[in-house]
Design an enzyme around this catalytic site. Structure first.
Site, PDB file in Angstrom:
ATOM      1  N   ARG A  15       1.000  -1.221   0.151  1.00  0.00           N
ATOM      2  CA  ARG A  15       0.196   0.020   0.183  1.00  0.00           C
ATOM      3  C   ARG A  15       0.944   1.378  -0.103  1.00  0.00           C
ATOM      4  NH1 ARG A  15      -3.905  -0.709   4.658  1.00  0.00           N
ATOM      5  NH2 ARG A  15      -1.770  -2.833   5.108  1.00  0.00           N
ATOM      6  N   ASN A 225       1.174   2.658   7.022  1.00  0.00           N
ATOM      7  CA  ASN A 225       0.507   0.541   5.821  1.00  0.00           C
ATOM      8  C   ASN A 225       0.601   1.956   4.688  1.00  0.00           C
ATOM      9  OD1 ASN A 225       0.373  -1.642   7.532  1.00  0.00           O
ATOM     10  ND2 ASN A 225      -1.807  -0.478   8.242  1.00  0.00           N
TER      11      ASN A 225
END
Ligand code: UD1
Ligand code: CA
Length: 455
Positions: A15, A225
């Protein structure tokens, strides 16, 4: 009991949308993994084990220190599997602390609290109360309020999903316990992973007590993330750094427009205007004033010195009460004495400039040694490079260099000598001499300007 730290960093980090491994992305100028390592090292561990994935070369080469053992987890089969891969490198009768390469702001103080109670009959878990526990493993307690399990979001019942106390992932247990529990993990769950969190239920079954600690602030346990989350932690760190500076006696015209990517050591009554960036290690002595839009990297600046707007300084040492900029560029190896002046559009590199000397306008001074009270006129250039070699220019005390002079190095101008403006100086000048190295002016009397022919 010796302490062994295991840092999990095998995740792909897809991500982040990046060719750079996730844990190498920086917060405050330092890779996330380096932040975690700093906190780990503060605990004086016997060894730090870092679990990395198959594309780990970039990470390993950035941290080839002797206190780290690298463990390759070829397939990411879950956090429990990752820790199990590290077990063969960890001796019996040790305390083991589990950290994460993408949870960068964990503080040493929180970790020592967590580690204190760990033994063969007690383990520790770092939990947090969240308004929005979405995505986290939930801490399940019995009616006596004792922790009995962690249930992952994807495996939780509606009742369990309502629990707001979450697993931060950070925990500590004895190596003896981990060696008996981890091989017994199963991957029979919603994600088909070996969950580290399943050891909680095993601890309960083995009558191992579960102590719970909480971080001082939530950002300590926040994972990254994507780049949005990276930026949130960056802002958090920048805000804290700015607050600490102000409380230590530094004036910041706007704490939201300051970036410290490294270490800024500033004494009291330092004033920093807006949009300044500090990189590496920068030291500012008492009363230093930095104008807007300056960038300083690895510099030491003496008392009372003023650096005016738009100046860029790197690996330089500045004395006291100096005046720099606006628009000055000090490159590595610049050392300016007290009361020196380096003005607008001046570039210096490997230049030693003695007390009271001035290079006020539009000059390049590189590979040079200037004595005291030297005056370098506007537009002076040290011609230090012949295309192959770098050579040195030496200007003695009290030398006066007229404007638009080219000093063709190697060349030495001895003390109190004067150079006429526009000179190209190719040979040494003895002390107190005047050197004029330009074509002599010729005046032609009765000169008629050309006139346009009439058509
Ligand atoms: C984990 C916890 C969850 C907790 C959350 C906090 C488990 C099963 N769940 O969930 O209870 O609330 O962290 O963020 O532990 N990693 C490896 N190898 C692997 C798998 C993961 O190194 O095989 C590393 C990843 O790089 C990552 C970390 O472990 O840094 C966490 O893994 P991830 O799968 O993201 O765990 P969560 O699902 O977030
Ligand atoms: Ca997962």
């Amino acid at each position: 009991m010796d302490l062994h730290v295991v840092i999990l960093a095998a995740g792909k980090g897809s991500r982040m949308k990046s060719r750079i491994p996730k844990v190498m992305h920086c917060i405050a100028g330092k890779p996330m993994l380096a932040h975690v390592l700093d906190s780990a090292r503060a605990l004086n561990p016997a060894k730090i084990h870092i679990v990395v994935g198959h594309e780990s070369g970039q990470v390993e080469s950035a941290f080839d220190d002797s206190d780290i053992s690298w463990i390759e987890q070829r397939e990411q089969l879950g956090t429990g599997h990752a820790v199990r891969e590290a077990l063969p490198a960890i001796p019996d009768n040790a305390k083991v602390l589990i950290l994460y390469g993408d949870v960068p702001l964990i503080q040493g103080r929180t970790l020592s609290d967590l580690l204190a109670p760990v033994s063969d009959s007690s383990m520790s878990l770092l939990t947090a109360e969240l308004d929005d526990p979405q995505g986290y493993g939930r801490i399940i307690r019995n009616i006596a309020d004792e922790v009995i399990a962690i249930v992952e979001q994807k495996d939780a019942t509606d009742e369990q999903l309502a629990v707001q106390e979450v697993n931060t992932g950070i925990l500590a247990a004895s190596s003896n316990c981990l060696k008996s529990w981890l091989p017994a993990l199963s991957n029979d769950n919603a994600q088909g992973e070996y969950y580290l969190t399943d050891i909680i239920a095993m601890a309960v079954a083995d009558d191992v007590e579960i102590e719970v600690a909480q971080p001082e602030y939530l950002e300590e346990v926040q994972g990254v993330n994507n780049r949005l989350q990276l930026c949130e932690l960056e802002c958090f760190v920048q805000t804290r750094q700015a607050e600490q500076l102000m409380l230590a006696g530094v004036t910041l015209y706007d704490p939201n427009r300051l970036d410290i990517r490294g270490e800024l050591i500033a004494s009291q009554d330092v004033i920093i205007d807006i949009n300044c960036v500090f990189e590496g290690r920068v030291e500012l002595a008492e009363g230093v004033e930095i104008g807007p839009n300056c960038v300083l990297k690895d510099c030491v600046v003496g008392k009372g010195t003023r650096i005016h707007a738009h100046s860029v300084l790197e690996s330089s040492e500045i004395g006291e009460d100096a005046n720099i900029g606006p628009f000055a560029r000090l490159r590595p190896g610049t050392k300016l004495g007290n009361q020196t002046k380096v003005g607008n559009f001046v570039e210096t590199k490997k230049a030693l400039v003695g007390e009271g000397s001035k290079i006020n306008h539009l000059s390049y001074v590189g590979d040079a040694e200037l004595g005291r009270n030297v005056n370098v006129g506007a537009g002076t250039i040290t011609c230090n490079y012949d295309g192959v070699n770098k050579s040195k220019t030496v200007l003695g005390d009290g030398v006066f260099v007229g404007s638009n002079t080219a000093l063709v190095a190697p060349v030495s101008v001895e003390s109190n000598a004067t150079i006429g403006a526009g000179s190209v100086v190719t040979s040494d000048v003895p002390e107190e001499n005047l050197a004029v190295a330009r074509a002599r002016q010729k005046n032609i009397s009765g000169w008629k300007r050309p006139v346009k022919e009439s058509s």
